[in-house]
Design an enzyme around this catalytic site. Structure first.
Site, PDB file in Angstrom:
ATOM      1  N   LYS A 185       0.876  24.731  88.720  1.00  0.00           N
ATOM      2  CA  LYS A 185       0.974  24.078  87.386  1.00  0.00           C
ATOM      3  C   LYS A 185      -0.379  23.388  87.093  1.00  0.00           C
ATOM      4  O   LYS A 185      -1.187  23.022  87.936  1.00  0.00           O
ATOM      5  CB  LYS A 185       2.179  23.190  87.230  1.00  0.00           C
ATOM      6  CG  LYS A 185       2.245  22.096  88.027  1.00  0.00           C
ATOM      7  CD  LYS A 185       3.602  21.559  88.090  1.00  0.00           C
ATOM      8  CE  LYS A 185       3.587  20.478  89.257  1.00  0.00           C
ATOM      9  NZ  LYS A 185       4.880  19.671  89.059  1.00  0.00           N
ATOM     10  N   ARG A 236      15.379  12.849  87.112  1.00  0.00           N
ATOM     11  CA  ARG A 236      14.253  13.584  86.146  1.00  0.00           C
ATOM     12  C   ARG A 236      14.925  14.398  85.539  1.00  0.00           C
ATOM     13  O   ARG A 236      15.111  14.301  84.145  1.00  0.00           O
ATOM     14  CB  ARG A 236      13.007  13.844  86.788  1.00  0.00           C
ATOM     15  CG  ARG A 236      11.888  14.134  85.792  1.00  0.00           C
ATOM     16  CD  ARG A 236      10.654  14.477  86.651  1.00  0.00           C
ATOM     17  NE  ARG A 236      10.412  15.489  87.587  1.00  0.00           N
ATOM     18  CZ  ARG A 236       9.736  15.977  88.320  1.00  0.00           C
ATOM     19  NH1 ARG A 236       8.418  15.329  88.193  1.00  0.00           N
ATOM     20  NH2 ARG A 236       9.607  16.890  89.229  1.00  0.00           N
ATOM     21  N   HIS A 291      14.320  18.610  93.893  1.00  0.00           N
ATOM     22  CA  HIS A 291      12.881  18.336  94.459  1.00  0.00           C
ATOM     23  C   HIS A 291      13.187  16.694  95.283  1.00  0.00           C
ATOM     24  O   HIS A 291      13.829  15.953  94.910  1.00  0.00           O
ATOM     25  CB  HIS A 291      12.252  17.901  93.253  1.00  0.00           C
ATOM     26  CG  HIS A 291      10.817  17.444  93.427  1.00  0.00           C
ATOM     27  ND1 HIS A 291       9.628  18.456  93.731  1.00  0.00           N
ATOM     28  CD2 HIS A 291       9.949  16.184  93.607  1.00  0.00           C
ATOM     29  CE1 HIS A 291       8.651  17.650  93.889  1.00  0.00           C
ATOM     30  NE2 HIS A 291       8.673  16.539  93.751  1.00  0.00           N
ATOM     31  N   ARG A 337       7.821  24.991  98.761  1.00  0.00           N
ATOM     32  CA  ARG A 337       7.038  25.153  97.760  1.00  0.00           C
ATOM     33  C   ARG A 337       5.687  24.147  98.268  1.00  0.00           C
ATOM     34  O   ARG A 337       5.851  23.056  98.442  1.00  0.00           O
ATOM     35  CB  ARG A 337       7.746  24.085  96.433  1.00  0.00           C
ATOM     36  CG  ARG A 337       8.928  25.023  95.908  1.00  0.00           C
ATOM     37  CD  ARG A 337       9.437  24.444  94.727  1.00  0.00           C
ATOM     38  NE  ARG A 337       9.590  23.147  94.613  1.00  0.00           N
ATOM     39  CZ  ARG A 337      10.915  22.515  94.806  1.00  0.00           C
ATOM     40  NH1 ARG A 337      11.823  23.355  95.446  1.00  0.00           N
ATOM     41  NH2 ARG A 337      10.942  21.337  94.957  1.00  0.00           N
ATOM     42  N   TYR A 397     -22.572  -1.742  81.354  1.00  0.00           N
ATOM     43  CA  TYR A 397     -21.770  -2.497  80.425  1.00  0.00           C
ATOM     44  C   TYR A 397     -21.343  -3.701  80.962  1.00  0.00           C
ATOM     45  O   TYR A 397     -21.024  -3.915  81.919  1.00  0.00           O
ATOM     46  CB  TYR A 397     -20.725  -1.538  79.829  1.00  0.00           C
ATOM     47  CG  TYR A 397     -21.327  -0.726  79.044  1.00  0.00           C
ATOM     48  CD1 TYR A 397     -21.780  -0.937  77.505  1.00  0.00           C
ATOM     49  CD2 TYR A 397     -20.932   0.761  79.205  1.00  0.00           C
ATOM     50  CE1 TYR A 397     -22.062   0.168  77.018  1.00  0.00           C
ATOM     51  CE2 TYR A 397     -21.311   1.673  78.743  1.00  0.00           C
ATOM     52  CZ  TYR A 397     -21.963   1.611  77.148  1.00  0.00           C
ATOM     53  OH  TYR A 397     -22.220   2.491  76.429  1.00  0.00           O
ATOM     54  N   CYS A 439     -19.226   4.841  82.823  1.00  0.00           N
ATOM     55  CA  CYS A 439     -19.348   4.953  81.737  1.00  0.00           C
ATOM     56  C   CYS A 439     -18.672   6.304  81.149  1.00  0.00           C
ATOM     57  O   CYS A 439     -18.381   7.061  82.014  1.00  0.00           O
ATOM     58  CB  CYS A 439     -20.972   4.901  81.081  1.00  0.00           C
ATOM     59  SG  CYS A 439     -21.876   3.583  81.877  1.00  0.00           S
ATOM     60  N   MET A 440     -18.707   6.721  79.906  1.00  0.00           N
ATOM     61  CA  MET A 440     -18.182   7.902  79.322  1.00  0.00           C
ATOM     62  C   MET A 440     -19.100   8.962  80.109  1.00  0.00           C
ATOM     63  O   MET A 440     -18.247   9.991  80.535  1.00  0.00           O
ATOM     64  CB  MET A 440     -18.236   7.938  77.970  1.00  0.00           C
ATOM     65  CG  MET A 440     -17.540   9.317  77.607  1.00  0.00           C
ATOM     66  SD  MET A 440     -17.581   9.392  75.647  1.00  0.00           S
ATOM     67  CE  MET A 440     -16.312   8.072  75.017  1.00  0.00           C
ATOM     68  N   ASP A 441     -20.248   9.022  80.198  1.00  0.00           N
ATOM     69  CA  ASP A 441     -20.967  10.157  80.441  1.00  0.00           C
ATOM     70  C   ASP A 441     -21.806   9.952  81.510  1.00  0.00           C
ATOM     71  O   ASP A 441     -22.689  10.903  81.944  1.00  0.00           O
ATOM     72  CB  ASP A 441     -21.932  10.617  79.449  1.00  0.00           C
ATOM     73  CG  ASP A 441     -20.950  11.009  78.024  1.00  0.00           C
ATOM     74  OD1 ASP A 441     -20.127  11.533  78.164  1.00  0.00           O
ATOM     75  OD2 ASP A 441     -21.319  10.292  77.188  1.00  0.00           O
TER      76      ASP A 441
END
Length: 842
Positions: free
Chosen positions: A503, A603, A631, A696, A737, A785-787
């Site tokens: 999945k 669940r 499960h 599984r 940062y 950082c983001m990148d």
């Protein structure tokens, strides 16, 4: 095999070594050998029973990692006498040569084996013959075998140490590349039965001639009672005669086999027909007729299958069993890197070896790619290859004749002449790799499936990069060969059907995982949503697929694509029963479901008050129950074992209630058989009683096992990048940062092109995580950082372009997950499409 005090002492004395013991530390019974700290997992209970052997090589010295092994919990060490470092805490043996000590342990393990030992060698096909022989044995005989391709001077003793001492037959590979190596391996393996697979060109350059190489390989058989031949090579047959080993042989013969086979050609194949991607064989084994079907058509696979079959027949496996299992053989993974190409095609990057044997294997891989895309081969001069040798030219022509390639691109002085039989409109020639890259030829291959096959000196990796759709510096490598290894480990350990959890597009690894698992013969797969299952069907996946979150509005799509829904609501059973298959669909009239029951996770699932009604409705609507499952919510936590056992009890009550409800609403007697499954990877490992009819497996296929039950699992994912900038930051200067990360000392800071938009958690910043660079783990500096992110590489001398591992063999994903407050599943799923993905087969 265990290493106790007496063996420890006798080994030291025989090698001229010395031993020391930490005061007050009793001598344990060591069970595990390790030569690489990267294979160790900090904090595992097995480390105190592990001996670390510090090997020296041309480019490494294991002694530099002794301290790390001790900190991780290792308590046994075999070190070199000339190493000046201090003895770590534990039991220490110092010897003149640590490799010799490792090999002595391998020999000791071999002498402890009670079963028959089979030594397998050859230029190619060793691993395939070994794995297929194991598959052909099935349940008729207990077989243990060396893992993967552990056939080297280091791999063989480690493999011998790990063999199952209770097995009746032990299959051990022996691989050489230099003169003098086989005698060492033969002394360790001491095989009762020898197997010679294919004898080809590999490693020719290291021997005076092919005859000397043949003589070297024949040394494995000097004390064998029996030899199984998988080759008809005249040079090797002569070597056997000269070594006086041309007795007690068994072999096979195809209609076009050479006549030089030594000994008894006990398997005679009189007819070999190829049709519909299968090979049909007819002949005789001793006095018995054989009618065999093989699920492949290439000559190498046919030869390897026959060799494995003759071996197991000679060892007593019944002919009926061999006949049945030959039709079920699966290919063994190869080291071939699969990349997503520009225009949607696949690029197979295979530049690790380039001889005739390797070309045939790579061309087979190109043929196996799904779809009807055009095929191209970019090829360099062969190494080794003699265009004036009529035998080599004949072999080349045979290889080419078995494959349909739309376009050949030849690079090098000699290769174009070797391909002279190919029509001019299908052959392009370039003198150098640079001239090809400077041309427009690669632009014409957009959307094609392309094999890039070249000798290392031609640097064909540049061609693969030019054809790749996403050449991003940050890469997630998925090793499909290790995936195959892990699946086999679970099959061997569990011996029941396995459902592979794929999945979330295989937890972010991509659809290649499901495609490979299907190819390897997994019993079932499970996805989360209909879209995932449909995509896998479009990729050619054929095995049953369960959809965990089956939206009733998509039931029609599930029928159209042969997908099986999980049902956890009573009203959805009637919706499923009413749903009509699409026009022209071949969906069976009786379409089954998987019933999920609530057992304590709270669940999703049918509650206790609904169990009987679910069975009754399935009977009333004529819906087959494919499985009943639940499960285990805390199977990996020993503190929650009572809860797990409570769940198991509730599950069995649910199955009984559903069966009772079905029987009460039906006049057909007992409920038809259905699968019972509740155990995930951890549950299957820690609770054998929970394995039932099927298990599984999710992270276990990725080489992760929190229960530490399977010792030979291999991580299949490696997330890595390269340094984009290095600079020195003065004392007192902040990095990143927030301007909060300062130091009183100057620091060398490497900037990396990987950030939280690439899947590296923001929580990994400010030193909480360590990435592997320059041979050691380096802390992050400042926030992620983001990148991008920064790491401290002070004193390592790193440069732009140097490799950095985010997680993999050197930086375990479990450690990164723990340091960032998450789990490995989430890290895998976080890796976005913009990260370059590569599929390897090792």
């Amino acid at each position: 095999m265990k290493l106790g005090g007496p063996l420890w002492q006798s080994l030291s004395e025989s090698l001229g070594g010395t031993t020391t013991d930490a005061p007050g530390l009793p001598f344990p019974s060591f069970e595990h050998l390790a030569t690489d700290t990267r294979t160790l997992r900090a904090g595992t209970h097995t480390l105190s029973a592990t001996v670390f052997i510090a090997l020296k090589g041309a480019r490494h010295d294991g002694h530099t990692h002794v301290e790390d092994a001790a900190k991780m919990g290792v308590r046994g060490f075999i070190l070199s006498q000339d190493w000046a470092g201090p003895d770590p805490e534990g039991h220490v043996m110092r010897v003149p040569d640590t490799l010799v000590a490792l090999q002595a342990l391998g020999a000791a393990a071999r002498q402890n084996l009670k079963g028959k030992v089979v030594g397998i060698t050859g230029s190619n096909g060793k691993t395939t013959v070994k794995e297929w022989a194991h598959a052909l044995a099935g349940s008729d005989v207990h077989v243990s075998r060396s893992p993967g391709s552990w056939n080297s001077q280091i791999g063989v003793p480690l493999a011998l140490w790990g063999l199952d001492e209770t097995a009746e037959i032990h299959l051990v590979e022996a691989g050489i590349s230099m003169p003098g190596e086989m005698a060492v391996l033969a002394n360790m393996i001491a095989p009762d039965v020898g197997v010679m697979a294919h004898f080809g060109d590999a490693h020719d350059a290291h021997f005076e001639n092919r005859a000397s190489k043949a003589a070297e390989k024949a040394k494995l058989f000097h004390a064998c009672d029996r030899i199984v031949l998988g080759t008809h090579d005249a040079t090797f047959i002569r070597a056997l005669h000269e070594a006086k080993r041309a007795v007690h042989m068994v072999s096979w013969q195809l209609p076009d086999s050479a006549n030089e086979a030594a000994g008894e050609a006990t398997l005679h194949i009189a007819q070999c027909d190829i049709a519909n991607n299968q090979t049909h064989l007819k002949g005789r084994w001793l006095s018995h007729d054989v009618h065999w079907h093989l699920p492949f058509t290439d000559r190498a696979s046919i030869a390897n299958a026959l060799t494995a079959a003759v071996l197991m027949l000679d060892l007593g496996v019944p002919l009926t069993s061999i006949t049945e299992r030959l039709a079920q053989l699966q290919p063994i993974g190869m080291r071939l890197e699969h990349l997503s190409g520009v225009g949607g095609g696949t690029i197979i990057n295979d530049t690790w070896n380039h001889d005739l044997d390797g070309l045939a294997t790579a061309l087979d891989a190109l043929e196996r790619l799904a779809g009807n895309r055009k095929k191209a081969v970019i090829i360099s001069d062969f190494v080794p290859f003699d265009g004036q040798d009529p035998n080599q030219m004949e072999r080349l022509q045979r290889t080419l004749a078995h494959h349909n390639v739309d376009q050949w691109v030849a690079v090098g002085e000699h290769v174009a002449r070797s391909l002279s039989d190919i029509s001019e409109d299908r052959l392009l020639h370039f003198d150098t790799t640079e001239s090809l890259l400077d041309s427009a030829a690669l632009d014409q291959l957009s959307g094609w499936n392309v094999l890039v096959k070249g000798a290392r000196t031609y640097a064909f990796e540049r061609i693969a990069r030019a054809l790749e759709a996403n050449p991003h510096t940050t890469v997630f490598d998925l090793d499909l060969g290790r995936l195959a290894h892990n699946l086999q480990q679970h099959k061997d350990h569990l011996r029941i059907p396995i459902m592979g959890m794929v999945k979330a597009f295989a937890y972010g690894a991509g659809e290649a995982v499901a495609v490979e698992l299907d190819r390897l013969g997994i019993d079932r797969l499970a996805v989360a949503f209909a879209e995932e299952g449909i995509s896998l069907r479009k990729k050619g996946v054929q095995c049953p697929i369960m959809v965990l979150n089956a939206d009733p509005q998509r039931f029609g799509d599930l029928l159209a694509w042969r997908l099986e829904p999980e049902v956890h609501r009573l009203d959805n059973l009637e919706v499923w029963a009413r749903t009509e298959p699409p026009a022209g669909s071949t969906t069976p009239a009786k379409r089954g479901v998987h019933l999920k029951v609530e057992t304590g996770m709270h669940r999703l699932g049918l509650g206790a008050a609904e169990w009987s009604a679910a069975g009754a409705r399935c009977a009333e609507f004529g819906i087959p129950v494919l499985s009943i499952y639940s499960h285990l919510s805390a199977a990996d936590d020993p503190a929650a074992d009572d809860h797990t056992r409570s769940q198991l009890g509730a599950y069995h009550r649910a199955c009984a209630a559903i069966e009772a409800g079905w029987c009460g609403a039906s006049d057909q007697g007992a409920m038809p058989p259905f699968l019972k499954h509740i155990a995930n990877t951890a549950g299957a490992a820690r609770f054998p009683e929970a394995r039932l009819d099927m298990v599984r497996i999710g992270l276990g296929l990725y080489g992760l096992d929190a229960s530490e039950t399977l010792k030979q699992l291999m991580p299949i994912g490696r997330f890595h990048t390269r340094v984009s900038h290095v600079h020195t930051v003065p004392p007192g200067e902040a990095v990143g940062y927030g301007a909060a990360d300062k130091s009183t000392k100057p620091r060398d800071i490497a900037t990396l092109p990987v950030g939280y938009a690439d899947g590296l958690p923001r929580a990994a910043g400010n030193g909480r995580a360590h990435l592997f660079a320059g041979g050691q783990l380096c802390p992050t500096v400042g926030p992620v950082c983001m990148d991008g992110c920064m790491i401290d590489v002070t004193g390592l001398g790193l440069s732009v372009g140097d490799a950095v591992e985010i997680f993999g063999d050197d930086a375990p994903i479990e450690v990164l997950a723990s340091s960032t407050g998450t789990i490995p599943y989430e890290l895998l799923c976080r890796i976005p499409p913009r990260v370059r993905r590569r599929h390897l087969r090792t």
